[in-house]
Design an enzyme around this catalytic site. Structure first.
Site, mmCIF file in Angstrom:
data_model
loop_
_atom_site.group_PDB
_atom_site.id
_atom_site.type_symbol
_atom_site.label_atom_id
_atom_site.label_comp_id
_atom_site.label_asym_id
_atom_site.label_seq_id
_atom_site.Cartn_x
_atom_site.Cartn_y
_atom_site.Cartn_z
ATOM 1 C CG ASN A 8 -1.737 1.229 1.393
ATOM 2 O OD1 ASN A 8 -1.771 2.073 0.487
ATOM 3 N ND2 ASN A 8 -2.421 1.363 2.515
ATOM 4 C CD1 TRP A 9 3.781 1.169 -2.629
ATOM 5 C CD2 TRP A 9 4.244 2.534 -4.331
ATOM 6 N NE1 TRP A 9 4.832 0.614 -3.338
ATOM 7 C CE2 TRP A 9 5.123 1.435 -4.386
ATOM 8 C CE3 TRP A 9 4.341 3.517 -5.327
ATOM 9 C CZ2 TRP A 9 6.118 1.307 -5.381
ATOM 10 C CZ3 TRP A 9 5.311 3.387 -6.323
ATOM 11 C CH2 TRP A 9 6.191 2.290 -6.337
ATOM 12 C CE LYS A 10 -0.144 3.092 4.770
ATOM 13 N NZ LYS A 10 -0.024 3.144 6.211
ATOM 14 C CG HIS A 94 -5.772 1.923 5.205
ATOM 15 N ND1 HIS A 94 -5.321 2.850 6.117
ATOM 16 C CD2 HIS A 94 -4.792 1.007 5.059
ATOM 17 C CE1 HIS A 94 -4.096 2.497 6.501
ATOM 18 N NE2 HIS A 94 -3.759 1.392 5.874
ATOM 19 C CD GLU A 96 -2.805 5.379 6.769
ATOM 20 O OE1 GLU A 96 -2.760 5.418 5.516
ATOM 21 O OE2 GLU A 96 -1.924 4.827 7.463
ATOM 22 C CD GLU A 167 -3.500 -2.434 7.185
ATOM 23 O OE1 GLU A 167 -2.412 -2.689 6.690
ATOM 24 O OE2 GLU A 167 -4.127 -1.375 6.966
ATOM 25 N N GLY A 173 2.842 2.080 10.839
ATOM 26 C CA GLY A 173 3.865 3.121 10.752
ATOM 27 C C GLY A 173 4.593 3.409 12.054
ATOM 28 C CB SER A 212 5.273 -2.147 11.986
ATOM 29 O OG SER A 212 4.920 -0.802 12.293
ATOM 30 N N GLY A 233 2.915 -1.220 4.196
ATOM 31 C CA GLY A 233 3.012 0.197 3.862
ATOM 32 C C GLY A 233 4.448 0.580 3.544
ATOM 33 N N GLY A 234 5.114 1.200 4.506
ATOM 34 C CA GLY A 234 6.455 1.764 4.299
ATOM 35 C C GLY A 234 7.440 0.834 3.603
HETATM 36 P P1 13P Z 1 3.147 0.213 7.566
HETATM 37 O O1 13P Z 1 3.628 -1.083 6.968
HETATM 38 O O2 13P Z 1 3.905 1.410 7.078
HETATM 39 O O3 13P Z 1 3.066 0.119 9.067
HETATM 40 O O4 13P Z 1 1.642 0.439 7.039
HETATM 41 C C1 13P Z 1 0.733 -0.598 7.119
HETATM 42 C C2 13P Z 1 -0.483 -0.207 6.378
HETATM 43 O O5 13P Z 1 -1.210 0.696 6.763
HETATM 44 C C3 13P Z 1 -0.782 -0.942 5.135
HETATM 45 O O6 13P Z 1 -2.059 -0.682 4.673
#
Ligand code: 13P
Length: 255
Positions: A8-10, A94, A96, A167, A173, A212, A233-234
């Site tokens: 997920n590149w957000k 998600h 967010e 999640e 993050g 994470s 994510g990251g």
């Molecule tokens: P991180 O891997 O950066 O913690 O993010 C997880 C996430 O929100 C994937 O959708």
């Protein structure tokens, strides 16, 4: 069982990032027998990334969609538009989006139905906040999110009908990850919900862990019962770390 590694590149990535996606696409082939690799870039990169990765082991997905097919909804993107751009899946609900856009589980349910209408695999996200976990409510919160975010009837599609991602909000993050026992307990709860809701097909709906996930913890997380992969994510932004996680997925799938 095959494992899923979905990046997920957000809200990250400009044209230059397409090269990184091409590197992921090239490396993903090495694990394609046991790992399904996907990147969900921002909508601006979707069509170009899909073109660049065509014919490779990397597929692309969207990060959200509107419930309607088309119409007067400035700034929104429909599930049909994601398909048109080359997506095969879409992340929905998600945390967010639930936080930044006050998205409700009822809206997530409507979007899940929109994804099915367009032929996309919905990746429905659930997870508790830290305060909810501290209050001993994590399982109840996730159960309620599943009950309200998932439609009652699973359609029989050609590709994967549904993916659920657990999640925990406090793990996103932050570098903090639940204990293996806590992940196992929650994934079992999700599995039980899916089986109670959908019967036999609920047994094979992939349940991904997100929050994470990194190259150094991916193999141990993906070996946990009912963990079918990761929503990352990251660590999905760079080919090296994405591919290291895909490699860990292959280890977990074959181990
Ligand atoms: P991180 O891997 O950066 O913690 O993010 C997880 C996430 O929100 C994937 O959708």
């Amino acid at each position: 069982m095959v494992k899923w590694v979905i990046g997920n590149w957000k809200m990250n990535g400009l044209s230059g990032s397409l090269e990184e996606a091409a590197k992921i696409a090239e490396g993903a082939g090495a694990h394609s027998a046991s790992v399904v690799s996907m990147v969900c870039p921002p909508a601006t990169l979707l069509a170009r990334m899909a073109e660049k990765c065509a014919g490779s082991a990397l597929s692309v997905g969207g990060q959200d969609c509107h419930a309607a097919e088309a119409g007067a909804h400035t700034g929104d993107v429909s599930a049909e538009m994601l398909v048109d751009a080359g997506a095969v899946a879409v992340i929905l609900g998600h945390s967010e989006r639930r936080t930044d856009h006050a998205e409700t589980s009822g809206q997530v349910k409507a979007k899940t139905e929109a994804a099915w209408r367009a032929g996309l695999t919905p990746i429905v996200c659930v997870g508790e906040t830290e305060a909810e976990r501290d209050a001993g409510k994590a399982e109840a919160v996730v159960e309620a999110q599943l009950a309200e975010s998932l439609p009652d009837i699973l359609p029989a599609q050609q590709r994967e009908d549904l993916i659920v991602a657990y999640e925990p909000v406090w793990a996103i993050g932050t570098g903090r990850v639940p204990t293996e026992a806590d992940i196992a307990a929650m994934h079992l709860k999700v599995r039980q919900h899916l089986e109670a809701r959908y019967g036999q097909p609920g047994r094979t709906v992939p349940i991904l862990y997100g929050g994470s996930m990194k190259p150094d913890n991916a193999a141990s997380i993906m070996k946990i019962a009912n963990v079918d992969g990761g929503l990352v994510g990251g660590a999905s932004l760079k080919a090296d770390s994405f591919l290291a996680i895909a490699s860990a997925g292959a280890t977990a799938a074959n181990g």
